[in-house]
Design an enzyme around this catalytic site. Structure first.
Site, PDB file in Angstrom:
ATOM      1  N   GLU A  77      17.217  17.389 -50.805  1.00  0.00           N
ATOM      2  CA  GLU A  77      18.580  17.856 -51.059  1.00  0.00           C
ATOM      3  C   GLU A  77      18.671  18.703 -52.324  1.00  0.00           C
ATOM      4  O   GLU A  77      19.364  19.710 -52.330  1.00  0.00           O
ATOM      5  CB  GLU A  77      19.533  16.656 -51.155  1.00  0.00           C
ATOM      6  CG  GLU A  77      20.987  17.054 -51.271  1.00  0.00           C
ATOM      7  CD  GLU A  77      21.931  15.886 -51.081  1.00  0.00           C
ATOM      8  OE1 GLU A  77      23.020  15.906 -51.691  1.00  0.00           O
ATOM      9  OE2 GLU A  77      21.591  14.947 -50.332  1.00  0.00           O
ATOM     10  N   SER A 122      20.738  11.201 -54.321  1.00  0.00           N
ATOM     11  CA  SER A 122      19.973  11.186 -53.068  1.00  0.00           C
ATOM     12  C   SER A 122      19.023  12.382 -53.040  1.00  0.00           C
ATOM     13  O   SER A 122      19.477  13.522 -53.058  1.00  0.00           O
ATOM     14  CB  SER A 122      20.919  11.243 -51.871  1.00  0.00           C
ATOM     15  OG  SER A 122      21.770  10.117 -51.876  1.00  0.00           O
ATOM     16  N   ARG A 127      26.283  18.640 -45.778  1.00  0.00           N
ATOM     17  CA  ARG A 127      25.581  19.065 -46.994  1.00  0.00           C
ATOM     18  C   ARG A 127      25.188  20.543 -46.955  1.00  0.00           C
ATOM     19  O   ARG A 127      24.139  20.940 -47.456  1.00  0.00           O
ATOM     20  CB  ARG A 127      24.339  18.191 -47.245  1.00  0.00           C
ATOM     21  CG  ARG A 127      24.617  16.720 -47.425  1.00  0.00           C
ATOM     22  CD  ARG A 127      25.511  16.438 -48.632  1.00  0.00           C
ATOM     23  NE  ARG A 127      25.792  15.015 -48.713  1.00  0.00           N
ATOM     24  CZ  ARG A 127      26.825  14.417 -48.121  1.00  0.00           C
ATOM     25  NH1 ARG A 127      27.696  15.141 -47.428  1.00  0.00           N
ATOM     26  NH2 ARG A 127      27.020  13.132 -48.231  1.00  0.00           N
TER      27      ARG A 127
END
Length: 351
Positions: A343, A239, A160
């Site tokens: 995130e 998420s 990520r």
């Protein structure tokens, strides 16, 4: 370019949260994107880049600068080589590659947002990530005032993360190029255990591309991870927290906390994450810390379908969302000694 003033930003995000932008520009060509970026930089105006808005948490006061919506279009397929303009809708692009019989991104179906965001986050799900197929990224370099082509090896992809995320004020992604695989209509090897179970195959097997895509879409929809304006479980950023990656020492301490809290027979999820590191599950941590599906009584709550998604039930403010996020972070830290990291990108606010 379209230009608006005191323009609402909430409708441009999947959270449907955030105040207005002092100025909102929509650019439909690379040249328009570069011109808008240069103008902001030359005048010292704060600049907010918006693609699909699926990874943004914008403060209730909005953005006191120029918000630039990148709405460029361009899908080019030459054999197994794919080029996407930054503004292309990602999930539509995935569908077209599946229709073309090419493998490599089929398990990334249903992920909201634009193509230009995929290298920034190194978008991944269900055993695939774009780092495996991206060959190069074309971007405008705000430091050198040039358009540059960054090969995969120089993108610094990790979980990520990427070179572009590490230096968010420098690069504006314009185009993304991929090398896909012609496997006679079959998917890439199915790597994710949940996907393999749903398909009735073993990890490592290949299946028809359409089957892989449809299965992933069903799995995502079951978790509220496919956008649906009628379903408040999808009024989210997907998420909200990344899965923690721990050193061996940190994982041992975490495991001890788990045994102390939940008993000797409980083993937390653990996945190899490189030499001396282990990845565990943020969703598991949240659930075991007491934040179950549907948690909350206010207008911002945990999704009823997935503990990793924080949602706007229709009347939330960004502060409502952040209050819930902070409660979850504090609860997981108190329970297991791990601090979750958000995130989505925050604008004008922080946890």
């Amino acid at each position: 370019m379209q230009e608006l003033h005191d323009a609402p930003l909430a409708p441009l995000t999947t959270f449907r949260l955030g105040g207005p932008a002092r100025r909102l520009i929509t650019a439909t060509t690379d040249d328009e994107v570069i011109a808008a970026v240069r103008e902001a930089d030359d005048t010292g105006t704060p600049l907010l880049l918006i693609g699909g808005g699926s990874n943004l948490v914008i403060g209730d006061k909005g953005f006191a600068g120029t918000a630039l919506v990148i709405a460029t279009k361009g899908y080019s397929l030459d054999g197994t080589r794919l080029e996407l303009a930054a503004g292309e809708v990602w999930t539509d692009a995935v569908a077209r590659t599946v229709e073309a019989g090419l493998a490599g991104i089929e398990c990334l179906a249903g992920i909201p947002g634009s193509a230009g965001a995929t290298p920034i986050q190194n978008v991944g799900a269900y055993g695939q990530e774009v780092a495996s197929t991206i060959t190069e990224v074309v971007a405008y370099d705000r430091r050198t005032h040039e358009t540059v082509t960054v090969p995969n090896a120089e993108c610094a992809f990790s979980y990520r993360h990427s070179r572009f995320k590490d230096d968010p004020e420098r690069y504006v992604v314009l185009r993304v190029r991929f090398e896909l695989e012609d496997a006679d209509g079959l998917s890439g090897p199915i790597k994710y255990a949940e996907t393999a179970r749903a398909l009735g195959v073993e990890p490592g097997d290949r299946v028809p591309l359409a089957d892989a895509r449809e299965t992933v879409l069903k799995l995502r929809a079951g978790k509220g991870m496919v956008l649906d304006p009628e379903d408040h479980d999808t009024w989210s950023a997907g998420s909200f927290f990344t899965n923690p990656i721990l050193t061996d020492e940190e994982y041992a301490a975490f495991h001890a906390r788990v045994r102390e809290r939940l008993g000797d027979d409980v083993t937390p999820p653990a996945y190899a994450a490189g030499d001396g590191h282990t990845k565990t599950s943020a969703a598991w941590l949240i659930d075991k810390a007491g934040f179950t599906k549907g948690y909350g009584t206010g207008p911002a709550r945990i999704s009823t379908k997935h503990t990793l998604a924080l949602t706007n039930r229709g009347s939330a403010t960004t502060e409502d969302l952040l209050a819930l996020a902070r409660e979850v972070v504090a609860g997981v830290r108190d329970a297991f000694g791990i601090t979750l990291v958000n995130e989505p990108v925050t604008v004008g606010v922080s946890l």
